[in-house]
Design a protein around this motif. Sequence first.
Motif, PDB file in Angstrom:
ATOM      1  N   ALA A 109       0.805  -1.409   0.143  1.00  0.00           N
ATOM      2  CA  ALA A 109      -0.032   0.008   0.189  1.00  0.00           C
ATOM      3  C   ALA A 109       0.781   1.222   0.084  1.00  0.00           C
ATOM      4  CB  ALA A 109      -0.978   0.028   1.243  1.00  0.00           C
ATOM      5  N   ALA A 110       2.104   1.019   0.030  1.00  0.00           N
ATOM      6  CA  ALA A 110       2.982   2.257   0.279  1.00  0.00           C
ATOM      7  C   ALA A 110       2.817   3.340  -0.966  1.00  0.00           C
ATOM      8  CB  ALA A 110       4.464   1.841   0.155  1.00  0.00           C
ATOM      9  N   ASP A 111       2.693   2.939  -2.224  1.00  0.00           N
ATOM     10  CA  ASP A 111       2.523   4.074  -3.284  1.00  0.00           C
ATOM     11  C   ASP A 111       1.162   4.593  -3.217  1.00  0.00           C
ATOM     12  OD1 ASP A 111       4.986   3.296  -4.295  1.00  0.00           O
ATOM     13  OD2 ASP A 111       4.217   1.866  -5.845  1.00  0.00           O
ATOM     14  N   ILE A 112       0.163   3.736  -2.865  1.00  0.00           N
ATOM     15  CA  ILE A 112      -1.345   4.222  -2.713  1.00  0.00           C
ATOM     16  C   ILE A 112      -1.191   5.376  -1.655  1.00  0.00           C
ATOM     17  CG2 ILE A 112      -3.557   3.552  -2.181  1.00  0.00           C
ATOM     18  CD1 ILE A 112      -3.029   0.737  -2.793  1.00  0.00           C
ATOM     19  N   MET A 113      -0.571   4.940  -0.549  1.00  0.00           N
ATOM     20  CA  MET A 113      -0.638   5.960   0.685  1.00  0.00           C
ATOM     21  C   MET A 113       0.180   7.348   0.292  1.00  0.00           C
ATOM     22  SD  MET A 113      -2.492   4.421   2.834  1.00  0.00           S
ATOM     23  CE  MET A 113      -2.151   5.352   4.503  1.00  0.00           C
ATOM     24  N   THR A 114       1.076   7.134  -0.410  1.00  0.00           N
ATOM     25  CA  THR A 114       1.934   8.179  -0.738  1.00  0.00           C
ATOM     26  C   THR A 114       1.017   9.104  -1.657  1.00  0.00           C
ATOM     27  OG1 THR A 114       4.003   6.962  -0.439  1.00  0.00           O
ATOM     28  CG2 THR A 114       4.200   9.020  -1.836  1.00  0.00           C
ATOM     29  N   ALA A 115       0.746   8.674  -2.707  1.00  0.00           N
ATOM     30  CA  ALA A 115      -0.269   9.490  -3.531  1.00  0.00           C
ATOM     31  C   ALA A 115      -1.325  10.070  -2.862  1.00  0.00           C
ATOM     32  CB  ALA A 115      -0.743   8.746  -4.776  1.00  0.00           C
ATOM     33  N   LEU A 116      -1.860   9.428  -1.903  1.00  0.00           N
ATOM     34  CA  LEU A 116      -3.118   9.855  -1.054  1.00  0.00           C
ATOM     35  C   LEU A 116      -2.391  11.249  -0.264  1.00  0.00           C
ATOM     36  CD1 LEU A 116      -5.196   7.150   0.169  1.00  0.00           C
ATOM     37  CD2 LEU A 116      -5.885   8.938  -1.874  1.00  0.00           C
ATOM     38  N   TYR A 117      -1.553  10.733   0.584  1.00  0.00           N
ATOM     39  CA  TYR A 117      -1.200  11.969   1.703  1.00  0.00           C
ATOM     40  C   TYR A 117      -0.150  13.100   0.912  1.00  0.00           C
ATOM     41  CZ  TYR A 117      -3.679   9.994   5.686  1.00  0.00           C
ATOM     42  OH  TYR A 117      -4.580   9.471   6.298  1.00  0.00           O
ATOM     43  N   PHE A 118       0.666  12.802   0.032  1.00  0.00           N
ATOM     44  CA  PHE A 118       1.384  13.811  -0.569  1.00  0.00           C
ATOM     45  C   PHE A 118       1.002  14.386  -1.581  1.00  0.00           C
ATOM     46  CE2 PHE A 118       3.781  11.093   2.520  1.00  0.00           C
ATOM     47  CZ  PHE A 118       4.464  11.907   3.117  1.00  0.00           C
ATOM     48  N   PRO A 164      -2.144  18.900   9.062  1.00  0.00           N
ATOM     49  CA  PRO A 164      -1.363  18.363  10.252  1.00  0.00           C
ATOM     50  C   PRO A 164      -1.359  19.249  11.360  1.00  0.00           C
ATOM     51  CG  PRO A 164      -0.152  18.050   8.023  1.00  0.00           C
ATOM     52  CD  PRO A 164      -1.177  19.122   7.829  1.00  0.00           C
ATOM     53  N   GLU A 165      -1.496  20.366  11.039  1.00  0.00           N
ATOM     54  CA  GLU A 165      -1.678  21.217  12.405  1.00  0.00           C
ATOM     55  C   GLU A 165      -2.688  21.353  13.104  1.00  0.00           C
ATOM     56  OE1 GLU A 165      -2.498  23.784   8.964  1.00  0.00           O
ATOM     57  OE2 GLU A 165      -1.201  22.257   9.455  1.00  0.00           O
ATOM     58  N   ASP A 166      -4.119  20.859  12.383  1.00  0.00           N
ATOM     59  CA  ASP A 166      -5.393  20.886  12.860  1.00  0.00           C
ATOM     60  C   ASP A 166      -6.069  19.419  12.366  1.00  0.00           C
ATOM     61  OD1 ASP A 166      -7.568  21.356  13.850  1.00  0.00           O
ATOM     62  OD2 ASP A 166      -8.343  22.859  12.275  1.00  0.00           O
ATOM     63  N   GLY A 210       3.694  15.523   9.397  1.00  0.00           N
ATOM     64  CA  GLY A 210       3.955  16.325  10.451  1.00  0.00           C
ATOM     65  C   GLY A 210       2.848  16.334  11.289  1.00  0.00           C
ATOM     66  N   PHE A 211       2.035  15.108  11.386  1.00  0.00           N
ATOM     67  CA  PHE A 211       1.019  15.113  12.302  1.00  0.00           C
ATOM     68  C   PHE A 211       1.592  14.743  13.797  1.00  0.00           C
ATOM     69  CE2 PHE A 211      -1.555  14.417   8.666  1.00  0.00           C
ATOM     70  CZ  PHE A 211      -2.826  15.094   9.136  1.00  0.00           C
ATOM     71  N   PHE A 212       2.718  14.198  13.718  1.00  0.00           N
ATOM     72  CA  PHE A 212       3.492  13.908  15.126  1.00  0.00           C
ATOM     73  C   PHE A 212       4.963  13.743  14.841  1.00  0.00           C
ATOM     74  CE2 PHE A 212       1.236   9.809  13.758  1.00  0.00           C
ATOM     75  CZ  PHE A 212       2.519   9.083  13.466  1.00  0.00           C
ATOM     76  N   PRO A 213       5.919  13.834  15.618  1.00  0.00           N
ATOM     77  CA  PRO A 213       7.294  13.736  15.410  1.00  0.00           C
ATOM     78  C   PRO A 213       7.850  12.054  14.629  1.00  0.00           C
ATOM     79  CG  PRO A 213       7.103  14.717  17.534  1.00  0.00           C
ATOM     80  CD  PRO A 213       5.604  14.122  17.007  1.00  0.00           C
ATOM     81  N   MET A 214       8.850  12.572  13.853  1.00  0.00           N
ATOM     82  CA  MET A 214       9.461  11.163  13.160  1.00  0.00           C
ATOM     83  C   MET A 214       9.745  10.155  13.980  1.00  0.00           C
ATOM     84  SD  MET A 214       9.003  11.236   9.853  1.00  0.00           S
ATOM     85  CE  MET A 214      10.233  10.100   9.393  1.00  0.00           C
ATOM     86  N   GLY A 236      -4.568  12.346  13.505  1.00  0.00           N
ATOM     87  CA  GLY A 236      -4.620  12.133  12.079  1.00  0.00           C
ATOM     88  C   GLY A 236      -5.405  10.583  11.931  1.00  0.00           C
ATOM     89  N   ILE A 237      -5.638  10.100  12.902  1.00  0.00           N
ATOM     90  CA  ILE A 237      -6.531   8.796  12.373  1.00  0.00           C
ATOM     91  C   ILE A 237      -7.828   9.094  12.462  1.00  0.00           C
ATOM     92  CG2 ILE A 237      -6.980   6.349  13.434  1.00  0.00           C
ATOM     93  CD1 ILE A 237      -4.322   6.715  12.216  1.00  0.00           C
ATOM     94  N   ASP A 238      -8.723   9.109  11.579  1.00  0.00           N
ATOM     95  CA  ASP A 238     -10.106   9.119  11.477  1.00  0.00           C
ATOM     96  C   ASP A 238     -11.096   8.124  12.105  1.00  0.00           C
ATOM     97  OD1 ASP A 238     -10.003  11.812  10.199  1.00  0.00           O
ATOM     98  OD2 ASP A 238      -9.273  10.725   8.310  1.00  0.00           O
ATOM     99  N   ILE A 239     -10.599   7.159  12.264  1.00  0.00           N
ATOM    100  CA  ILE A 239     -11.333   6.025  12.771  1.00  0.00           C
ATOM    101  C   ILE A 239     -10.457   4.728  13.327  1.00  0.00           C
ATOM    102  CG2 ILE A 239     -12.100   4.776  10.614  1.00  0.00           C
ATOM    103  CD1 ILE A 239     -14.223   5.329  13.650  1.00  0.00           C
TER     104      ILE A 239
END
Length: 242
Positions: A39-48, A55-57, A85-89, A113-116
Amino acid sequence: MSNREKALHLEQTARTVRKNVLAMIHTAKSGHPGGSLSAADIMTALYFSEMNVQPEDPHWDERDRFVLSKGHCCPVLYTCLAMRGFFPMETLGTLRQEGSILQGHPDMKKCPGIDISTGSLGQGLSVAVGMALRAKRDHMAYRVFALLGDGECDEGQIWEATQTASKYALDNLIIIVDQNGLQNDNTCEIVMPTLDLAQKFEAFGWQRNERWRLWRRGSAGCSVPETRWACIYTGRAYTHRD
């Protein structure tokens, strides 16, 4: 930035995501690398690239929602959240440790950042349908992305939720099926053949969309929900070049 430059940037980001996934699972000596890497490519395209989040809210009401229905693959979600940036690396090194916000399944009460909270296969899509219904009811513009495993589609609840989304014309709901061909202890073909998933979704009133393999924004006036497909094999080759 040109489209080619954007694609190259996402490709490099996905490599970093995969490295972080492997590092955190190795440190924890526990976790699910296969489904996370597929799922790495999928998640990268979604979040980036695709999703509208802040992330600040993390609880910003206009944000796009993401439901990791195959919740056991949360290392890849944690990695993307940290890199955004939702939490420290450095928190990634605490995966599955007692007291950590990064447990073996996503916990919306602990991790920004977790919605459910997810983990019980088959249930995440029903929650995503509810989120999409709320947006329609309250005339909100956010979209809901739900990532399913192909083996997870054995669950009957998936199809109840799919039928419900079709009934209410939830064109703001996007299902992405990670077709890595594997289930818990063998291939999908051996455990329970998924047959033609595209035909199944279409039979429930969904529109198949394979442009750029994953997604595109729905056409104006379209009231048919869409399914995006990702035919990415589990544990994508991780080389020294990556």
